[in-house]
Design an enzyme around this catalytic site. Structure first.
Site, PDB file in Angstrom:
ATOM      1  N   ASP C 308     -17.234  13.767  63.027  1.00 31.69           N
ATOM      2  CA  ASP C 308     -18.364  13.723  62.117  1.00 31.69           C
ATOM      3  C   ASP C 308     -18.188  14.776  61.045  1.00 31.69           C
ATOM      4  O   ASP C 308     -18.866  14.808  60.058  1.00 31.69           O
ATOM      5  CB  ASP C 308     -19.693  13.893  62.856  1.00 31.69           C
ATOM      6  CG  ASP C 308     -19.810  15.229  63.520  1.00 31.69           C
ATOM      7  OD1 ASP C 308     -18.769  15.884  63.689  1.00 31.69           O
ATOM      8  OD2 ASP C 308     -20.925  15.621  63.872  1.00 31.69           O
ATOM      9  N   GLU C 349      -8.325  23.168  41.865  1.00 32.61           N
ATOM     10  CA  GLU C 349      -8.414  21.984  41.030  1.00 32.61           C
ATOM     11  C   GLU C 349      -7.826  22.270  39.651  1.00 32.61           C
ATOM     12  O   GLU C 349      -7.001  21.509  39.133  1.00 32.61           O
ATOM     13  CB  GLU C 349      -9.882  21.587  40.924  1.00 32.61           C
ATOM     14  CG  GLU C 349     -10.111  20.277  40.222  1.00 32.61           C
ATOM     15  CD  GLU C 349     -11.590  19.911  40.226  1.00 32.61           C
ATOM     16  OE1 GLU C 349     -12.295  20.357  41.158  1.00 32.61           O
ATOM     17  OE2 GLU C 349     -12.023  19.218  39.307  1.00 32.61           O
ATOM     18  N   PHE C 377     -13.217  29.652  34.459  1.00 37.53           N
ATOM     19  CA  PHE C 377     -14.192  28.891  35.239  1.00 37.53           C
ATOM     20  C   PHE C 377     -15.088  29.856  35.989  1.00 37.53           C
ATOM     21  O   PHE C 377     -14.629  30.863  36.526  1.00 37.53           O
ATOM     22  CB  PHE C 377     -13.464  27.996  36.239  1.00 37.53           C
ATOM     23  CG  PHE C 377     -14.388  27.174  37.086  1.00 37.53           C
ATOM     24  CD1 PHE C 377     -14.892  25.968  36.609  1.00 37.53           C
ATOM     25  CD2 PHE C 377     -14.792  27.612  38.345  1.00 37.53           C
ATOM     26  CE1 PHE C 377     -15.746  25.209  37.382  1.00 37.53           C
ATOM     27  CE2 PHE C 377     -15.641  26.858  39.108  1.00 37.53           C
ATOM     28  CZ  PHE C 377     -16.128  25.651  38.634  1.00 37.53           C
ATOM     29  N   ALA C 379     -18.776  29.985  38.598  1.00 39.03           N
ATOM     30  CA  ALA C 379     -19.762  29.202  39.344  1.00 39.03           C
ATOM     31  C   ALA C 379     -21.044  29.069  38.551  1.00 39.03           C
ATOM     32  O   ALA C 379     -21.834  28.165  38.795  1.00 39.03           O
ATOM     33  CB  ALA C 379     -20.044  29.864  40.681  1.00 39.03           C
ATOM     34  N   MET C 383     -17.774  25.449  34.213  1.00 37.24           N
ATOM     35  CA  MET C 383     -16.884  24.949  33.166  1.00 37.24           C
ATOM     36  C   MET C 383     -15.779  25.969  32.957  1.00 37.24           C
ATOM     37  O   MET C 383     -15.921  27.141  33.267  1.00 37.24           O
ATOM     38  CB  MET C 383     -17.626  24.820  31.819  1.00 37.24           C
ATOM     39  CG  MET C 383     -18.561  23.651  31.738  1.00 37.24           C
ATOM     40  SD  MET C 383     -19.128  23.412  30.044  1.00 37.24           S
ATOM     41  CE  MET C 383     -20.172  24.808  29.805  1.00 37.24           C
ATOM     42  N   SER C 384     -14.705  25.501  32.388  1.00 40.59           N
ATOM     43  CA  SER C 384     -13.714  26.412  31.866  1.00 40.59           C
ATOM     44  C   SER C 384     -13.234  25.800  30.553  1.00 40.59           C
ATOM     45  O   SER C 384     -13.539  24.633  30.260  1.00 40.59           O
ATOM     46  CB  SER C 384     -12.554  26.575  32.846  1.00 40.59           C
ATOM     47  OG  SER C 384     -11.891  25.340  32.993  1.00 40.59           O
ATOM     48  N   LYS C 395     -13.879  21.859  29.988  1.00 36.46           N
ATOM     49  CA  LYS C 395     -13.693  20.971  31.136  1.00 36.46           C
ATOM     50  C   LYS C 395     -14.661  21.445  32.202  1.00 36.46           C
ATOM     51  O   LYS C 395     -14.799  22.646  32.422  1.00 36.46           O
ATOM     52  CB  LYS C 395     -12.263  21.086  31.656  1.00 36.46           C
ATOM     53  CG  LYS C 395     -11.962  20.232  32.847  1.00 36.46           C
ATOM     54  CD  LYS C 395     -10.936  20.872  33.742  1.00 36.46           C
ATOM     55  CE  LYS C 395     -11.671  21.795  34.695  1.00 36.46           C
ATOM     56  NZ  LYS C 395     -10.897  22.710  35.436  1.00 36.46           N
TER      57      LYS C 395
END
Lengths: 205, 571, 471
Positions: C308, C349, C377, C379, C383-384, C395
């Site tokens: 799960d 990412e 980038f 939080a 964006m960065s 982005k």
């Protein structure tokens, strides 16, 4: 333990009544009604006396009778009940020889029996069929193989002053083939054969 | 070996399987409670015996009920034999049976062994035969069937603590299975010439003028159940070789089918009850393969005849009109084929009836029944006990197979863990312990050596066979052995008790442990227990365990005897 | 994160072998031997045959050579079984050592207070409840705790299975962090709330070292079977003289011994413990943590794995795998924009976008980097991007981009892309939508990235693109 004892005892008593009394007695009743001859041992009577059972071998020594297979049955020694003495064709105490194949006594006795069979049946050709010189399992085997009967035909015919071919035909008539042609072996019932002989070529005693 | 003989063996298999399949369906219905046309009778009887038919038992209670019930039976039969002189239905005026013989016989019949250290017609009164022997033929079979049903329930139930009710299972076995079949079989036997009367022994005057006393009695009713219940205790000393017990080839066929039928049907019922008929089929195949090999070897060996008789002018060539082979101790109406077939089936099951004297078989021919019993009588086996013996081997097999693939072994969705293996090993251990332990003692004690009738290796085989037969609860014998001595009566009784109850109790323990487990659904990793791989593995396990255990002693008995016979050494 | 495979330990490593040879003699101690009944039996029989050998040598016997040979073979059997066990144990120890190394590698930056600028490095295992630690980009959070200060994206994929990093900030219901998770961006100060108990690592080490090793259930069952068979064959051999005596044969003791050893299952018995240890060893190699002997077997019994939480099998780092331009945008243009805007994104990412763009189109680091202003980038902004010569490339999460564009241009870029349906079937609609856009003198370009869990886009310009990531 006690808890299980009561049901166990009661169930045993019940089963004794059911399977020990009701079952054999009921089967006896039905059997006696439906198959009285067989149920009483397939006894054969001649002139009002029981001469034996069709199913049980009896001793034949005389040359004018076909001989059955040897019997290794015993009986209690009249002098010493703890010992037994040979008593062939004892229908009250069946059994075989239980001889080991490597027993010298057995091999010697069988060789002797074969020699005797050849001496008794000088006209027979080929080896003596093995069933005629070996003791049956029950000691009461009522049958011999067709070969074993054939082995004795010449001797019996001579003793009865009967044509060999007719004796041979009588044997053939008394030979029962396998059931449905496949179950069991062809056999010749010795007692029936000898009774037929007596009827066809009676010998005054 | 001739074509008609082989044909008869094939016919036997066809008939057996053909009857066992529907019979298995019936058995499954009876024990699952779906077939219950006698329910009112059954429940009435149980209530009279203070048994609550709806109260199920934990395995310990089930085992206790089984043991107590058997103990009561032993006491009853013992008392009957000791007091038979003073009881009715004693046409031949038999005296009381000696204590050691009575003990041996009581144990023997209660354990489904039916080893007979006596000649029935010359020792037992008609009442003893009916009320004692016949009853035990029913109850000992019912005991075995009940135990097997409990074991099967162990596989079918999930997370349950109880296994059913012993009294219910035993009574059902008798009411639904044994009794109706016995009545039909008994009447068939009478029709074919088996006596069934309560009269005196008949005195006949033979054609040559000799007197012949012909023993009779309620033979058919006892013979019918002796086969159906794989008991094997004959009415007569010669057992099924006696023309009154087994008069024709048809009765012989019926007896051979009868002694395997319920056992074989149980295997099918087992598959049905666990919900996967393939499982039953796999076991049937494994059993049939082993039985076929046994029959083949025995038939071949007996057809060869006795090489010591070569050159004596004896015709030992088997043909349609000549019995041929080794006919000592065999009956003409059965010939070699049916004697070999009977020997293999009677020892594959725990029956022990004989239609030929095993003692007089050729060494290799006689080794077949011996080995059959040593392997645990798992070739269909005794009613009930045969399949549960087989399941013990299955447990060991799946355990070994499981180890090979690195999974916890499972059979029919039940995981086989330390507890099951422990009890299975106990069951396997019992056999060599009893056979070799007691047999070895007999080989050095004067009392043991005194009983042998044969000299040389054959004597060893006689003793070995006796303890094997007693431990395996078979009852057949190399009957040359004089077993009616205090030593043999008591030591064989001990062997029978060990072989019966020290196997039943661990089996029930396994059943209890299995019933408490959950059922794991089969998955891709489950070792399939119905394929040919499993069948081969199972046979291999049985043969390897049995073979390694008993080969050394077999080498000293039948194998060396065979070599000596071929070399012309006689004793 | 790549699959971590402990270095395979060579079976016949010199060190292990040497100590194993010594151990195989040490293990002749009866107290050790008795734990393996089959080997114990063999050892007893070996001793017996040695005594027989000694007797025969002293007094002259018929079978001196045979007895000697049998004794030698028996001792060899026992020693070999011991040796196998010792090798297995040696490998276990080596394995444990490598695990221990992993364990000490986890370091925590302990700080005195939430606003402290300096930290001391301590081992994670030494942290106690109440300690404050600072975690920066790339740090593994050393233990369960609460965020005291700061906001950060944390990769909790290993625990929750959610591949998208989650935001953890002080206060509120998003303040709890779990040990073993990794900070992807920003910096937080965590107050440790739990004393480090006996971690699974500790247990595993104990397990492979064999000190605490319990027999697996199957091993117990197998031992029972082997003991049973040994007993059976003991009976066989013990009774054989009785049967032989009847035939007038005396079987010499030494042959009975030889027969017994042939019959009893010495091989399986001897290797049993080695098999057990090898089982654990193998599991460790596949990164399966076996906490007990039973679980080694459970691993073998697994048919279907139902989870799960997919944390244990998900790589939390979203990886870009493909650039999917929309309409008139060239793939190279898209890639370039994505590349530039991701240069300052240190999340997995972002890094993967850079890597992908480099490998697909061979982009180099921009020469005029000094003229560019990189926006990392965070939080907060989600964006960065990069600003250069008046061009802004961004982005990020789609709503963040939308808001940014709206703020910049004074109008909201509207609407959903018309031709969304042809992009791909089955885009999840719920996830965040990282997008990038750039503003040139004349137009906005607007695109989205496709990642393992976040899909979707809005389109304000004719050109739209996305890229996909590996699952």
């Amino acid at each position: 333990m006690i808890k299980q004892l009561i049901p166990s005892v009661l169930l045993t008593i019940f089963l004794m009544a059911l399977t020990g009394l009701a079952y054999p007695l009921a089967v006896t009743k039905i059997a006696q009604t439906v198959f009285p001859t067989q149920a009483n041992g397939s006894l054969v009577e001649r002139n009002g006396t029981v001469v034996g059972s069709e199913r049980i071998a009896q001793g034949f020594d005389r040359p004018d009778y076909f001989h059955p297979r040897p019997s290794a049955t015993t009986a209690a020694d009249p002098n010493d009940p703890t010992k037994t003495v040979p008593a062939p064709y004892n229908a009250a105490n069946s059994g075989g020889s239980n001889a080991a194949p490597t027993s010298k006594a057995f091999v010697d006795a069988t060789r002797d029996a074969a020699a005797k069979a050849h001496a008794d049946n000088p006209k027979a050709h080929g080896g003596v069929p093995v069933d005629l010189v070996t003791a049956s399992g029950s000691g009461l085997d009522p049958d011999i193989s067709p070969e074993a009967a054939e082995f004795q035909v010449a001797r019996v015919a001579q003793a009865r002053h009967a044509p060999e071919a007719e004796v041979r035909a009588l044997v053939a008539a008394q030979t029962a083939g396998p059931v449905f042609g496949m179950i069991g072996e062809p056999v010749v019932n010795v007692l029936n054969l000898n009774l037929a002989l007596d009827q066809r070529w009676p010998i005054a005693h | 070996m001739i074509a008609t003989g082989i044909l008869q063996i094939i016919l036997y298999f066809v008939l057996l399987i053909g009857l066992a399949v529907p019979m298995g369906r019936y058995l499954a219905g009876v024990y699952e409670g779906k077939i219950a046309f006698l329910a009112p009778v059954e429940r009435g009887i149980l209530r009279l015996c203070f048994v609550d038919p709806d109260q199920e038992q934990h395995w310990t209670v089930y085992a206790l009920a089984c043991l107590v019930f058997n103990l009561v039976g032993i006491f009853a039969l013992y008392a009957l034999m000791r007091f038979q002189a003073d009881l009715p239905f004693n046409p031949a005026g038999q005296t009381a049976v000696a204590p050691d013989l009575a003990f041996n016989t009581a144990v023997s019949f209660a354990t489904n062994t039916n080893w007979q250290n006596y000649g029935g017609e010359s020792t037992m009164s008609t009442l003893t035969q009916m009320l004692g022997m016949t009853v035990h033929n029913f109850t000992s079979a019912a005991t075995g069937m009940a135990v097997l049903v409990a074991l099967i329930r162990g596989f079918t139930r999930r997370q349950v603590r109880t296994l059913g009710n012993f009294y219910v299972d035993a009574l059902r076995s008798i009411l639904y299975v044994l009794l109706p079949m016995a009545v039909v079989m008994a009447l068939f036997l009478v029709w074919q010439g088996v006596p069934q009367n309560l009269g005196d022994y008949t005195e006949a005057t033979t054609l040559e003028g000799a007197k012949q006393l012909i023993a009779q009695g309620p033979v058919a009713s006892q013979v019918a159940i002796k086969h159906l219940g794989t008991n094997g205790g004959g009415f007569f000393n010669a057992n099924s070789a006696h023309p009154f017990e087994n008069p024709t080839a048809l009765t012989n066929l019926a007896q051979m089918v009868g002694q395997v039928l319920i056992s074989a049907a149980f295997v099918f019922a087992f598959g049905r009850m666990v919900g996967d008929p393939r499982q039953g089929r796999a076991l049937v195949i494994a059993m049939s393969v082993m039985l076929t090999v046994g029959i083949g070897v025995c038939y071949w060996a007996e057809s060869q005849g006795n090489p010591a008789l070569n050159g004596a002018g004896i015709d030992m060539v088997t043909s349609v009109t000549n019995s041929g082979g080794n006919m000592e101790g065999k009956e003409v109406r059965f010939g070699i084929a049916n004697s070999a077939l009977f020997a293999a089936t009677t020892t594959g099951t725990s029956n022990g009836a004989v239609n030929a004297m095993h003692d007089s078989f050729t060494p290799i021919g006689g080794m077949v029944p011996l080995v059959n019993i040593m392997l645990g009588e798992v070739v269909f086996g005794g009613v009930g006990v045969g399949l549960h013996g087989m399941i013990i081997f299955v447990i060991v097999t799946v355990f070994i197979a499981g180890l090979m693939v690195g999974r916890t072994p499972e059979y029919l969705g039940k995981k086989m863990e330390a507890r099951e293996v422990k009890f299975a090993v106990l069951c396997i251990l019992i056999f060599p312990l009893s056979i070799l332990g007691l047999g070895g003692a007999a080989m050095v004690l004067p009392a043991g050596l005194a009983g042998m009738s044969a000299a040389g290796p054959h004597g060893l085989t006689e003793v070995l066979y006796a303890y094997t037969s007693a431990t395996g609860n078979n009852g057949s014998a190399f009957a040359g052995l004089s077993g009616n001595t205090p030593w043999y009566n008591s030591s064989l009784a001990v062997a029978m008790l060990i072989g019966r109850y020290l196997v039943i109790v661990p089996t029930l323990a396994i059943a209890g442990s299995l019933a408490a487990k959950k059922i794991v659904p089969p998955s891709a990793g489950t070792f399939p227990t119905y394929g040919s791989l499993f069948i081969i593995l199972l046979i291999a396990v049985i043969v390897v365990i049995g073979g390694l255990t008993f080969f050394p002693v077999l080498a000293l008995g039948p194998i060396v005897e065979h070599l000596m016979l071929a070399a012309g050494t006689l004793f | 994160m790549s699959i971590h495979r402990p270095n395979a330990i060579n079976l016949f490593e010199g060190g292990i072998l040497k100590s194993a040879i010594a151990d195989s003699f040490k293990k002749l101690d009866p107290r050790d031997l008795v734990r393996n009944p089959v080997m114990f039996t063999t050892a007893v029989v070996a001793l017996l045959s040695t005594i027989l050998f000694a007797r025969d040598v002293a007094f002259g016997g018929q079978f001196v050579k045979v007895v000697g040979q049998i004794a030698a073979w028996l001792w060899f059997t026992v020693l070999f079984a011991n040796f196998a066990e010792a090798v297995a144990e040696g490998r276990g120890k080596a394995q444990a050592d490598s695990l221990r190394k992993t364990k000490t590698e986890t370091q925590a930056k302990k700080v005195a207070s939430a606003d402290s600028k300096t930290w001391t490095t301590v081992a994670a295992a030494n942290l106690r409840a109440g300690d404050l630690v600072v975690c920066e980009v790339g740090d593994v959070i050393p233990g369960d705790g609460d965020v005291m200060a700061g906001i950060a994206t944390v990769d909790e994929s290993a625990i929750t299975g959610e591949s998208a990093p989650v935001i953890r900030e002080s206060g509120g219901d998003r303040s709890a962090v779990t040990g073993g998770t990794r900070v992807v961006s920003d910096r937080i100060v965590v107050r440790i709330t739990a004393n480090p108990g006996e971690s699974f690592l500790d247990r595993m080490i104990a397990l492979v070292e064999g000190a605490k090793r319990q027999k697996t259930p199957n091993e117990i069952a197998l031992t029972i079977l082997l003991v049973g068979l040994t007993l059976v064959f003991l009976i066989v051999v013990a009774t054989l003289p009785a049967f032989a005596s009847y035939s007038g044969t005396v079987v010499p003791m030494v042959f009975l011994i030889a027969l017994l050893v042939t019959l009893i299952p010495t091989t399986i018995g001897g290797l049993l413990s080695a098999i057990g240890i090898a089982g654990m060893d193998r599991l460790v190699r596949f990164n399966v943590i076996a906490k007990s002997g039973r679980s080694v077997e459970a691993a073998g019994d697994i048919d279907v794995l139902l989870l799960d939480k997919t944390g244990t099998i998900t790589l939390g780092a979203r990886q870009a795998a493909e650039f999917l331009p929309i309409a008139q945008v060239g793939e190279r243009d898209l890639a370039e924009a994505a590349f530039l805007s991701s240069l300052s994104d240190d999340t997995p990412e972002g890094k993967s976008i850079v890597t992908l763009a480099r490998s697909r189109f061979g982009f180099k680091d921009p020469v005029s980097a000094s003229a560019m202003s990189f926006i990392p980038f965070s939080a907060h902004t989600r964006m960065s991007g990069v600003d250069m010569n008046g061009t802004e490339i961004r982005k990020g999460a789609s709503d963040a981009i939308l808001n940014y564009v709206a703020d910049k241009s004074g109008r909201t870029p509207g609407g959903q892309p018309k031709d969304r349906s042809h992009w791909s079937n089955g885009w999840p609609r719920r996830a965040a939508r990282p997008c990038w856009w750039r503003v040139t003198a004349r137009r906005w370009e607007w695109s989205t990235s496709r990642t393992s869990s976040s899909r979707g886009s809005a389109n304000v310009s004719p050109r739209c693109a996305r890229w996909a990531s590996a699952r």
